[in-house]
Design a protein around this motif. Structure first.
Motif, PDB file in Angstrom:
ATOM      1  N   LEU A  22     -73.835  40.739 -92.619  1.00 38.44           N
ATOM      2  CA  LEU A  22     -74.013  42.059 -92.002  1.00 38.44           C
ATOM      3  C   LEU A  22     -75.496  42.345 -91.752  1.00 38.44           C
ATOM      4  O   LEU A  22     -75.854  43.016 -90.794  1.00 38.44           O
ATOM      5  CB  LEU A  22     -73.430  43.105 -92.957  1.00 38.44           C
ATOM      6  N   TYR A  23     -76.357  41.840 -92.619  1.00 40.29           N
ATOM      7  CA  TYR A  23     -77.799  42.079 -92.474  1.00 40.29           C
ATOM      8  C   TYR A  23     -78.515  40.849 -91.918  1.00 40.29           C
ATOM      9  O   TYR A  23     -79.741  40.767 -91.949  1.00 40.29           O
ATOM     10  CB  TYR A  23     -78.385  42.543 -93.823  1.00 40.29           C
ATOM     11  N   LYS A  24     -77.718  39.890 -91.417  1.00 40.60           N
ATOM     12  CA  LYS A  24     -78.273  38.676 -90.812  1.00 40.60           C
ATOM     13  C   LYS A  24     -79.379  38.073 -91.670  1.00 40.60           C
ATOM     14  O   LYS A  24     -80.463  37.727 -91.173  1.00 40.60           O
ATOM     15  CB  LYS A  24     -78.806  38.993 -89.411  1.00 40.60           C
ATOM     16  N   ALA A  25     -79.101  37.992 -92.954  1.00 41.68           N
ATOM     17  CA  ALA A  25     -80.119  37.504 -93.880  1.00 41.68           C
ATOM     18  C   ALA A  25     -80.253  35.996 -93.760  1.00 41.68           C
ATOM     19  O   ALA A  25     -79.258  35.288 -93.611  1.00 41.68           O
ATOM     20  CB  ALA A  25     -79.747  37.878 -95.306  1.00 41.68           C
TER      21      ALA A  25
ATOM     22  N   GLN B 122     -84.819  35.801 -88.567  1.00 42.32           N
ATOM     23  CA  GLN B 122     -85.991  36.590 -88.880  1.00 42.32           C
ATOM     24  C   GLN B 122     -86.197  36.539 -90.371  1.00 42.32           C
ATOM     25  O   GLN B 122     -85.346  36.032 -91.097  1.00 42.32           O
ATOM     26  CB  GLN B 122     -85.741  38.029 -88.442  1.00 42.32           C
ATOM     27  N   LYS B 123     -87.333  37.056 -90.845  1.00 42.10           N
ATOM     28  CA  LYS B 123     -87.549  37.022 -92.277  1.00 42.10           C
ATOM     29  C   LYS B 123     -86.775  38.140 -92.948  1.00 42.10           C
ATOM     30  O   LYS B 123     -87.312  39.197 -93.243  1.00 42.10           O
ATOM     31  CB  LYS B 123     -89.045  37.144 -92.561  1.00 42.10           C
ATOM     32  N   ARG B 124     -85.478  37.907 -93.107  1.00 45.02           N
ATOM     33  CA  ARG B 124     -84.655  38.934 -93.745  1.00 45.02           C
ATOM     34  C   ARG B 124     -83.971  38.391 -94.989  1.00 45.02           C
ATOM     35  O   ARG B 124     -83.504  37.254 -95.006  1.00 45.02           O
ATOM     36  CB  ARG B 124     -83.610  39.457 -92.772  1.00 45.02           C
ATOM     37  N   VAL B 125     -83.918  39.255 -96.003  1.00 51.70           N
ATOM     38  CA  VAL B 125     -83.357  38.875 -97.297  1.00 51.70           C
ATOM     39  C   VAL B 125     -82.258  39.845 -97.670  1.00 51.70           C
ATOM     40  O   VAL B 125     -82.383  41.044 -97.439  1.00 51.70           O
ATOM     41  CB  VAL B 125     -84.470  38.974 -98.374  1.00 51.70           C
ATOM     42  N   LEU B 126     -81.156  39.323 -98.201  1.00 58.55           N
ATOM     43  CA  LEU B 126     -80.195  40.207 -98.845  1.00 58.55           C
ATOM     44  C   LEU B 126     -79.836  39.624-100.192  1.00 58.55           C
ATOM     45  O   LEU B 126     -79.634  38.416-100.329  1.00 58.55           O
ATOM     46  CB  LEU B 126     -78.904  40.364 -98.030  1.00 58.55           C
ATOM     47  N   SER B 127     -79.782  40.499-101.184  1.00 57.06           N
ATOM     48  CA  SER B 127     -79.225  40.066-102.458  1.00 57.06           C
ATOM     49  C   SER B 127     -78.596  41.259-103.147  1.00 57.06           C
ATOM     50  O   SER B 127     -78.753  42.403-102.697  1.00 57.06           O
ATOM     51  CB  SER B 127     -80.285  39.416-103.341  1.00 57.06           C
TER      52      SER B 127
ATOM     53  N   LEU C 299     -77.744  31.063 -90.452  1.00 60.04           N
ATOM     54  CA  LEU C 299     -77.109  30.491 -91.641  1.00 60.04           C
ATOM     55  C   LEU C 299     -78.004  30.754 -92.851  1.00 60.04           C
ATOM     56  O   LEU C 299     -79.160  30.339 -92.874  1.00 60.04           O
ATOM     57  CB  LEU C 299     -76.892  28.985 -91.460  1.00 60.04           C
ATOM     58  N   PRO C 300     -77.476  31.480 -93.827  1.00 60.97           N
ATOM     59  CA  PRO C 300     -78.318  31.868 -94.965  1.00 60.97           C
ATOM     60  C   PRO C 300     -78.531  30.731 -95.951  1.00 60.97           C
ATOM     61  O   PRO C 300     -77.696  29.840 -96.080  1.00 60.97           O
ATOM     62  CB  PRO C 300     -77.496  32.973 -95.631  1.00 60.97           C
TER      63      PRO C 300
END
Ligand code: TRP
Ligand code: SF4
Length: 336
Positions: A145-148, A5-10, A181-182
């Motif tokens: 954890l956030y499936k980014a 999905q359109k998910r981002v983590l930084s 896969l990020p």
């Protein structure tokens, strides 16, 4: 379940105030993704900071709040994005434990960032701990954890994202498809050099901080390194060799920049003139950031973190349920 999905983590380590290399680099991408409607999680990596700063742990809390104030002033929005502290969501530590099982020691030993830091730091003895060694595994836990699917970071972090992909791939193969896969996303902004001509960095003591006193910023600009081959006012210079020019690239508009380039190459403007033009463009922008910074305040930042922790936890708990389920196949078995 949708895994792509359109998910981002930084995230950033709260080791001190932000400088313009951060605000003109990675924070601009964060804001862009947030404003384009990506689901964004931005974490203050206080546990990561602890791996190197465990002797000054109490400072980390203060720094974390300051970092959040900086983010907010730069337009990271608590309504659009989830802004939280790593240590407020214990699921990071839990996922870290499971990922550790899948991480070959050699993968961490080969990590270029690890080797570099050990070489650069004076008392590397205090970094000889398991926490620092396993730094990338904790970072993998943050991301997974956030499936980014996207991780906007500086270039130095790319090896950590590659390690994250390796671990995620192995997890999916061994236990079942849980993680997308990020991919790392790099800022397109040019590299910003510091006062002494090296990469701008707090640890080199050559940075301009966004919360810094304006008078002090002016002084720093006046002593900024320029093209060293331009010895006198009459010598032509070359902007591409000039550390100060890297600031024009982010603060001065293209037409004015073209004039500076010509002026420098033909020696029709001097470095002092050039620095004055930079200040004219840079100071109003920093002043407006500082006004925003002041209007935020500590209490607001703390509220933002509290609310962020709740929202992050909700997502993290769902992922952990899934992780325990695929590893132990204990769907529906509640032993305790
Ligand atoms: N290691 C990163 C740095 O030093 C900070 C960080 C921690 C991070 N967890 C993260 C960055 C997860 C991206 C994703 O800058
Ligand atoms: Fe650098 Fe400007 Fe001096 Fe040219 S004129 S060397 S760009 S400071």
């Amino acid at each position: 379940m949708d895994i792509v999905q359109k998910r981002v983590l930084s995230g950033m380590r709260p080791t001190g105030p932000l400088h313009i290399g951060h605000t003109k680099g990675v924070l601009e991408i964060w804001r862009g993704l947030q404003d384009e409607g990506w689901r964004c999680f931005f974490l203050v990596a206080d546990i990561h900071a602890l791996t190197t700063e465990w002797e000054n742990a109490s400072k980390i809390v203060e720094n974390s709040i300051e970092v959040v104030i900086d983010w907010l002033a730069c337009g990271i929005s608590p309504e659009k994005s989830v802004i939280f502290l790593q240590s407020d969501v214990p699921e990071h530590a839990e996922l870290f434990t499971y990922l550790g099982v899948l991480t070959p020691i050699g993968l961490l030993e080969r990590n270029p960032t690890y080797k570099e830091v050990l070489q650069e730091v004076k008392d590397s003895e205090k970094l000889m701990n398991l926490g620092f060694f396993s730094y990338p595994v904790l970072q993998a836990a943050d991301i997974l954890l956030y499936k980014a699917s996207r991780v906007p970071v500086g270039k130095d972090q790319v090896p950590h994202i590659e390690i994250t992909r390796d671990i995620a791939e192995k997890f999916n193969r061994v236990f079942g498809e849980v993680f997308p896969l990020p991919e790392a996303m790099l800022a397109e902004t040019p590299k910003i050099l510091g006062i002494d001509g090296r990469k701008m960095s707090k640890s080199y003591n050559n940075a301009i901080f966004i919360g810094e006193d304006i008078g002090q910023i002016r002084e720093k600009i006046m002593i900024y390194m320029t093209d060293t081959q331009r010895k006198t006012r009459k010598d032509p210079g070359e902007p591409e060799r000039c550390p100060l020019y890297t600031l024009h690239k982010v603060f001065t508009t293209p037409p004015e920049r073209a004039e500076i380039e010509n002026g420098c190459r033909n020696a029709t403007i001097g470095c002092v003139d050039c620095k004055k033009i930079l200040l004219k463009n840079m100071i109003p922008e920093l002043e407006s950031l500082q006004t925003k910074r002041k209007s935020m305040g500590r209490d607001f930042a703390i509220d933002v973190l509290k609310d962020g922790a709740k929202r992050a936890k909700e997502f993290a708990q769902n992922t952990m349920n899934e992780v325990r389920e695929v590893i132990f196949r204990k769907k529906g078995t509640k032993l305790l």
